[in-house]
Each structure stands twice: as structure tokens, then as C-alpha cells.
Design a protein around this motif. Structure first.
Motif, PDB file in Angstrom:
ATOM      1  N   THR A  76      46.670  50.712  36.265  1.00  0.00           N
ATOM      2  CA  THR A  76      47.922  51.387  36.586  1.00  0.00           C
ATOM      3  C   THR A  76      48.979  51.056  35.543  1.00  0.00           C
ATOM      4  N   ARG A  77      49.974  51.899  35.484  1.00  0.00           N
ATOM      5  CA  ARG A  77      51.150  51.628  34.634  1.00  0.00           C
ATOM      6  C   ARG A  77      52.281  51.058  35.478  1.00  0.00           C
ATOM      7  N   HIS A  78      52.093  51.066  36.786  1.00  0.00           N
ATOM      8  CA  HIS A  78      53.146  50.652  37.716  1.00  0.00           C
ATOM      9  C   HIS A  78      52.912  49.208  38.170  1.00  0.00           C
ATOM     10  N   ASP A  82      57.707  47.899  45.013  1.00  0.00           N
ATOM     11  CA  ASP A  82      57.577  49.075  45.879  1.00  0.00           C
ATOM     12  C   ASP A  82      56.230  49.768  45.668  1.00  0.00           C
ATOM     13  N   TRP A  83      55.830  49.907  44.404  1.00  0.00           N
ATOM     14  CA  TRP A  83      54.540  50.546  44.120  1.00  0.00           C
ATOM     15  C   TRP A  83      53.411  49.707  44.701  1.00  0.00           C
ATOM     16  N   LEU A  84      53.481  48.393  44.527  1.00  0.00           N
ATOM     17  CA  LEU A  84      52.442  47.513  45.050  1.00  0.00           C
ATOM     18  C   LEU A  84      52.365  47.610  46.572  1.00  0.00           C
ATOM     19  N   LYS A  85      53.507  47.733  47.222  1.00  0.00           N
ATOM     20  CA  LYS A  85      53.538  47.894  48.675  1.00  0.00           C
ATOM     21  C   LYS A  85      52.797  49.169  49.080  1.00  0.00           C
ATOM     22  N   GLU A  86      53.005  50.241  48.349  1.00  0.00           N
ATOM     23  CA  GLU A  86      52.305  51.509  48.623  1.00  0.00           C
ATOM     24  C   GLU A  86      50.801  51.385  48.365  1.00  0.00           C
ATOM     25  N   LEU A  87      50.448  50.707  47.294  1.00  0.00           N
ATOM     26  CA  LEU A  87      49.021  50.508  47.000  1.00  0.00           C
ATOM     27  C   LEU A  87      48.355  49.720  48.119  1.00  0.00           C
ATOM     28  N   ARG A  88      48.985  48.630  48.528  1.00  0.00           N
ATOM     29  CA  ARG A  88      48.421  47.817  49.621  1.00  0.00           C
ATOM     30  C   ARG A  88      48.253  48.650  50.890  1.00  0.00           C
ATOM     31  N   ARG A  89      49.274  49.427  51.229  1.00  0.00           N
ATOM     32  CA  ARG A  89      49.205  50.273  52.417  1.00  0.00           C
ATOM     33  C   ARG A  89      48.034  51.260  52.300  1.00  0.00           C
ATOM     34  N   GLY A 105      42.733  41.081  32.885  1.00  0.00           N
ATOM     35  CA  GLY A 105      41.828  41.719  31.936  1.00  0.00           C
ATOM     36  C   GLY A 105      42.209  43.167  31.705  1.00  0.00           C
ATOM     37  N   ASP A 106      41.223  43.999  31.397  1.00  0.00           N
ATOM     38  CA  ASP A 106      41.475  45.398  31.077  1.00  0.00           C
ATOM     39  C   ASP A 106      41.897  46.225  32.281  1.00  0.00           C
ATOM     40  N   TYR A 107      41.576  45.765  33.469  1.00  0.00           N
ATOM     41  CA  TYR A 107      41.939  46.476  34.694  1.00  0.00           C
ATOM     42  C   TYR A 107      42.901  45.622  35.507  1.00  0.00           C
ATOM     43  N   ASP A 108      43.583  46.263  36.439  1.00  0.00           N
ATOM     44  CA  ASP A 108      44.582  45.571  37.245  1.00  0.00           C
ATOM     45  C   ASP A 108      44.073  45.185  38.633  1.00  0.00           C
ATOM     46  N   TYR A 109      43.177  46.011  39.194  1.00  0.00           N
ATOM     47  CA  TYR A 109      42.686  45.785  40.558  1.00  0.00           C
ATOM     48  C   TYR A 109      41.197  46.095  40.621  1.00  0.00           C
ATOM     49  N   MET A 110      40.529  45.449  41.564  1.00  0.00           N
ATOM     50  CA  MET A 110      39.119  45.720  41.796  1.00  0.00           C
ATOM     51  C   MET A 110      38.878  45.799  43.301  1.00  0.00           C
ATOM     52  N   ALA A 111      38.153  46.833  43.703  1.00  0.00           N
ATOM     53  CA  ALA A 111      37.809  47.018  45.109  1.00  0.00           C
ATOM     54  C   ALA A 111      36.303  47.032  45.254  1.00  0.00           C
ATOM     55  N   LYS A 112      35.840  46.544  46.382  1.00  0.00           N
ATOM     56  CA  LYS A 112      34.444  46.707  46.764  1.00  0.00           C
ATOM     57  C   LYS A 112      34.442  47.680  47.930  1.00  0.00           C
ATOM     58  N   VAL A 113      33.730  48.770  47.744  1.00  0.00           N
ATOM     59  CA  VAL A 113      33.656  49.825  48.747  1.00  0.00           C
ATOM     60  C   VAL A 113      32.222  49.894  49.253  1.00  0.00           C
ATOM     61  N   ILE A 114      32.068  49.933  50.572  1.00  0.00           N
ATOM     62  CA  ILE A 114      30.745  50.096  51.170  1.00  0.00           C
ATOM     63  C   ILE A 114      30.783  51.345  52.030  1.00  0.00           C
ATOM     64  N   THR A 115      29.847  52.241  51.756  1.00  0.00           N
ATOM     65  CA  THR A 115      29.811  53.514  52.455  1.00  0.00           C
ATOM     66  C   THR A 115      28.371  54.012  52.551  1.00  0.00           C
ATOM     67  N   ALA A 116      28.181  55.115  53.234  1.00  0.00           N
ATOM     68  CA  ALA A 116      26.826  55.614  53.496  1.00  0.00           C
ATOM     69  C   ALA A 116      26.161  56.218  52.266  1.00  0.00           C
ATOM     70  N   GLU A 133      49.847  56.743  42.890  1.00  0.00           N
ATOM     71  CA  GLU A 133      49.634  57.120  41.499  1.00  0.00           C
ATOM     72  C   GLU A 133      48.889  56.005  40.756  1.00  0.00           C
ATOM     73  N   LEU A 134      47.765  56.382  40.139  1.00  0.00           N
ATOM     74  CA  LEU A 134      46.937  55.443  39.394  1.00  0.00           C
ATOM     75  C   LEU A 134      46.710  55.989  37.994  1.00  0.00           C
ATOM     76  N   ASP A 135      46.541  55.101  37.024  1.00  0.00           N
ATOM     77  CA  ASP A 135      46.287  55.517  35.650  1.00  0.00           C
ATOM     78  C   ASP A 135      44.815  55.885  35.471  1.00  0.00           C
ATOM     79  N   SER A 136      43.916  55.007  35.924  1.00  0.00           N
ATOM     80  CA  SER A 136      42.483  55.313  35.836  1.00  0.00           C
ATOM     81  C   SER A 136      41.732  54.590  36.949  1.00  0.00           C
ATOM     82  N   VAL A 137      40.645  55.215  37.351  1.00  0.00           N
ATOM     83  CA  VAL A 137      39.770  54.658  38.379  1.00  0.00           C
ATOM     84  C   VAL A 137      38.348  54.764  37.828  1.00  0.00           C
TER      85      VAL A 137
END
Length: 154
Positions: A76-78, A82-89, A105-116, A133-137
């Protein structure tokens, strides 16, 4: 109570509970060589100190059709509060996100997603990118689980 204040009995209790959180208090006390009362007092102390944070079970993902594991790296560029509060929500409103970290590092956040499956993941992805708003995913799909939810070494 920090890591340096845990004695061997505390470590034995924590190791036993990490291996099998369903142990009764009597079984736990017997396993670690304490009376039930002494074991109970230690459990209360570990809980009050925040060392023990609840109790959970492990569910076999494949047995319930949740076989796709995706590691999602976010840039992200943000960086405002306030932006972080929105991301967390946004992230906390997506139940398929089981872990979420702010990283360096090169990224700001990392998520682990488990789905079907891939379609289910795409719905998660669409919810995420439409929420904030995100820069890249960037998504990495797990091919094999070698180790997951391992106990902490005490």
C-alpha cells in the motif's frame, strides 16, 4: 510473567496443553506431576498473566472442504492511522482470513486465507480490494501443507 519467569512445571503444563488442549485438569495434573490444586493455581496464574489465551481445537481442513490455502501479500501507499483502521475493519470482516500480519520488506501486510476453492478465494479477493484502497495484492497458493499450527517451543 515473561518467558524468563516460566519454570519447568509451567513449561510442562504449556507443552501438555499444546499437544492436547482437551486434557482434563486431573489428567493434566497427573501428566505434569502436580496435585490438582497446584495445577489449577498455575493455570490460573498463566491465564491471568496472558500466557494462556483461551482454548481451541484443531479442525481438519480437508474433512470440511476447506482445502485451499492462500498467502496474500499486500502493498500500500497509505500508512495513516485512519487508513489502517479501515484495513483492520475490512480484514476482520472476512472470516476466511485466518491470520493477518504487518510485515517488513517489499510488502506491507501478509494474510493467510483458507477457503474451499479458487472461486471462493476470488470472492474473498473481491471483498478485500473493494473494501480498502491497496497498491498491489499478490497471491501465493499452497501446494502442500508440510507443517501447520505447530506448538511453540518452550
Amino acid at each position: 510473567m515473561g518467558g524468563e519467569k516460566l519454570d519447568q512445571k509451567d513449561r510442562d503444563i504449556l507443552n501438555a496443553l499444546q499437544a492436547d488442549g482437551s486434557l482434563s485438569q486431573r489428567e493434566l495434573a497427573d501428566q505434569v506431576g502436580l496435585s490438582q490444586n497446584a495445577c489449577w493455581r498455575r493455570l490460573q496464574s498463566l491465564t491471568a498473566a496472558g500466557v494462556i489465551n483461551g482454548s481451541t481445537i484443531k479442525v481438519s481442513r480437508d474433512k470440511i472442504g476447506m482445502e485451499l490455502v492462500v498467502f496474500v501479500l499486500i502493498r500500500t501507499r497509505h500508512h495513516s492511522a485512519d487508513w489502517l483502521k479501515e484495513l483492520r475493519r475490512a480484514v476482520l470482516n472476512i472470516p476466511e482470513v485466518v491470520d493477518f500480519f504487518r510485515i517488513s520488506g517489499d510488502y506491507d501486510y501478509m494474510a493467510k486465507v483458507i477457503t474451499a476453492d479458487m472461486n471462493s478465494y476470488d470472492r474473498v479477493y473481491q471483498r478485500l480490494i473493494s473494501s480498502v484502497e491497496l497498491d498491489s495484492v499478490t497471491s501465493y497458493f499452497s501446494m502442500e501443507t508440510i507443517a501447520e499450527q505447530r506448538p511453540l517451543k518452550l
